[in-house]
Design an enzyme around this catalytic site. Sequence first.
Site, PDB file in Angstrom:
ATOM      1  N   CYS A 111      43.314  24.298  41.580  1.00 48.03           N
ATOM      2  CA  CYS A 111      42.255  24.816  40.683  1.00 48.03           C
ATOM      3  C   CYS A 111      41.948  23.859  39.533  1.00 48.03           C
ATOM      4  CB  CYS A 111      42.632  26.190  40.156  1.00 48.03           C
ATOM      5  SG  CYS A 111      42.818  27.407  41.468  1.00 48.03           S
ATOM      6  N   HIS A 258      38.796  27.415  33.494  1.00 50.69           N
ATOM      7  CA  HIS A 258      38.948  27.881  34.878  1.00 50.69           C
ATOM      8  C   HIS A 258      38.898  29.408  34.857  1.00 50.69           C
ATOM      9  CE1 HIS A 258      40.278  28.584  38.849  1.00 50.69           C
ATOM     10  NE2 HIS A 258      41.536  28.864  38.556  1.00 50.69           N
ATOM     11  N   ASN A 288      37.849  34.016  41.419  1.00 43.29           N
ATOM     12  CA  ASN A 288      38.444  32.679  41.309  1.00 43.29           C
ATOM     13  C   ASN A 288      38.069  31.870  42.554  1.00 43.29           C
ATOM     14  OD1 ASN A 288      40.114  30.448  41.276  1.00 43.29           O
ATOM     15  ND2 ASN A 288      41.954  31.573  40.669  1.00 43.29           N
TER      16      ASN A 288
HETATM   17  N1  COA Z   1      45.284  47.442  43.114  1.00 42.66           N
HETATM   18  C1  COA Z   1      46.050  48.406  42.601  1.00 42.66           C
HETATM   19  N2  COA Z   1      47.305  48.191  42.163  1.00 42.66           N
HETATM   20  C2  COA Z   1      47.771  46.937  42.256  1.00 42.66           C
HETATM   21  C3  COA Z   1      47.016  45.882  42.791  1.00 42.66           C
HETATM   22  C4  COA Z   1      45.719  46.175  43.238  1.00 42.66           C
HETATM   23  N3  COA Z   1      44.885  45.235  43.760  1.00 42.66           N
HETATM   24  N4  COA Z   1      47.745  44.755  42.746  1.00 42.66           N
HETATM   25  C5  COA Z   1      48.928  45.075  42.205  1.00 42.66           C
HETATM   26  N5  COA Z   1      48.952  46.387  41.906  1.00 42.66           N
HETATM   27  C6  COA Z   1      50.018  47.174  41.304  1.00 42.66           C
HETATM   28  C7  COA Z   1      51.377  46.558  41.505  1.00 42.66           C
HETATM   29  O1  COA Z   1      51.894  46.912  42.768  1.00 42.66           O
HETATM   30  C8  COA Z   1      52.143  47.180  40.374  1.00 42.66           C
HETATM   31  O2  COA Z   1      52.486  48.473  40.730  1.00 42.66           O
HETATM   32  P1  COA Z   1      53.919  49.071  40.301  1.00 42.66           P
HETATM   33  O3  COA Z   1      53.911  49.065  38.811  1.00 42.66           O
HETATM   34  O4  COA Z   1      53.892  50.442  40.921  1.00 42.66           O
HETATM   35  O5  COA Z   1      54.930  48.147  40.889  1.00 42.66           O
HETATM   36  C9  COA Z   1      51.118  47.284  39.259  1.00 42.66           C
HETATM   37  O6  COA Z   1      49.837  47.196  39.900  1.00 42.66           O
HETATM   38  C10 COA Z   1      51.231  46.180  38.234  1.00 42.66           C
HETATM   39  O7  COA Z   1      51.370  44.953  38.935  1.00 42.66           O
HETATM   40  P2  COA Z   1      51.496  43.604  38.176  1.00 42.66           P
HETATM   41  O8  COA Z   1      51.771  42.527  39.173  1.00 42.66           O
HETATM   42  O9  COA Z   1      52.441  43.780  37.010  1.00 42.66           O
HETATM   43  O10 COA Z   1      50.022  43.457  37.583  1.00 42.66           O
HETATM   44  P3  COA Z   1      49.502  42.413  36.568  1.00 42.66           P
HETATM   45  O11 COA Z   1      48.985  43.136  35.386  1.00 42.66           O
HETATM   46  O12 COA Z   1      50.472  41.280  36.349  1.00 42.66           O
HETATM   47  O13 COA Z   1      48.255  41.830  37.357  1.00 42.66           O
HETATM   48  C11 COA Z   1      47.585  39.860  38.528  1.00 42.66           C
HETATM   49  C12 COA Z   1      48.454  41.117  38.561  1.00 42.66           C
HETATM   50  C13 COA Z   1      47.797  39.099  39.830  1.00 42.66           C
HETATM   51  C14 COA Z   1      46.142  40.309  38.402  1.00 42.66           C
HETATM   52  C15 COA Z   1      47.995  38.998  37.307  1.00 42.66           C
HETATM   53  O14 COA Z   1      49.397  38.832  37.285  1.00 42.66           O
HETATM   54  C16 COA Z   1      47.334  37.654  37.323  1.00 42.66           C
HETATM   55  O15 COA Z   1      46.127  37.537  37.209  1.00 42.66           O
HETATM   56  N6  COA Z   1      48.125  36.550  37.429  1.00 42.66           N
HETATM   57  C17 COA Z   1      47.560  35.218  37.498  1.00 42.66           C
HETATM   58  C18 COA Z   1      47.121  34.930  38.903  1.00 42.66           C
HETATM   59  C19 COA Z   1      46.188  33.741  38.991  1.00 42.66           C
HETATM   60  O16 COA Z   1      45.355  33.559  38.137  1.00 42.66           O
HETATM   61  N7  COA Z   1      46.325  32.950  40.059  1.00 42.66           N
HETATM   62  C20 COA Z   1      45.491  31.829  40.318  1.00 42.66           C
HETATM   63  C21 COA Z   1      45.752  30.751  39.354  1.00 42.66           C
HETATM   64  S1  COA Z   1      44.759  29.339  39.653  1.00 42.66           S
END
Ligand code: COA
Length: 331
Positions: A111, A258, A288
Amino acid sequence: MGIKICGVGAFSPERAVRNADFESIMDTSDEWISTRTGIHTRRYSQGESTFELGAKSATEALRDAGIEASQVGLIIATTITGDFFCPSLACMVQREIGAQNAAAFDVNAACSGFIYALDTARRFLETDKNLEYVLVTASDRLSAIVDFNDRATAILFGDGSASVVVTRGESASDIYGSFLGADGTGASSLYGKHCYEDHPFGEQNHTWESEFPGKYEKIIQDGKEVYKFAVRVLPIATEKAVTAAGLTLSDIDFFIPHQANLRIIQAAAKSMDIPLERFYVNIENHGNTSGVTIPLALYEGVKSGAIKRGDKICLVGFGAGLTYGSIVFEF
Ligand code: COA
């Protein structure tokens, strides 16, 4: 030496996939996706290859610059979803647009790819006085490599392409500053493995794979780790490039980060004490698109009239590698 972006182009596939569309294939909701990420819609290729997407934005960038494909001396492409491991995406775009006088190669910095590619373009322009125009193309089809069983990852990504034509800045006093960084020790927090066949000469062990478990040809990520990394490095990269350009944060008219998660952008803006209004954000419509997000946002900013000639722009990215980087220039 500064740079002049003399043409911009972009292409987004027609098929829009809205958050609600995911509700029929996984346990998720529009509300969860939009509040956790800021994404509402992303575009998916309907069978178009990455090089076909790339050629479309490249063609528009050439038209916008008012030059012929034959005037391009170098094509630098960036992608993580090239259609082939060889030839490069850059060679395929060259073939499609008929830029027969151009050298062509790809940069893999995930990215952060556009930042790495544009900075590389400037270095070529600085050292090769015969080179006049470089085409920098980003193109990706993340829909081909997301695991639709991984709901925290699948909803983040989209497809598209964006290109710029770049040449030397017009005056010696042109502003330019850049910073490129990487931390390979974080490789296992965001990766995609190729599926290669074993050779027939004796048993092979894949011990390295214990560090990189999961499906082949799919994106695997530790969302929380990537989030923490992004929020930490965005301000570092930004400040390094701004300082290298001899400016301060308050001199920058537009920050183009980004577009991975709106919350990451908000957290970075807050930690640098910069109003969010000075960040160009279009994640709601595209998700993204990896190395494409930054030139796509630049394109939309320019075409909407928000970004004007003379504006001081700071591009800043992060991604798999882990990689990060930033460029400051005058549009
Ligand atoms: N829909 C509903 N629930 C979801 C879900 C979805 N699409 N994806 C995850 N969950 C749930 C999880 O299972 C978790 O449930 P639990 O509490 O019962 O275990 C809960 O939501 C929280 O999950 P968590 O992983 O803590 O969420 P988060 O707030 O960290 O958000 C991302 C997850 C991936 C959106 C976030 O971590 C993120 O954006 N990270 C960066 C990723 C990125 O940018 N990657 C590319 C970089 S170039």
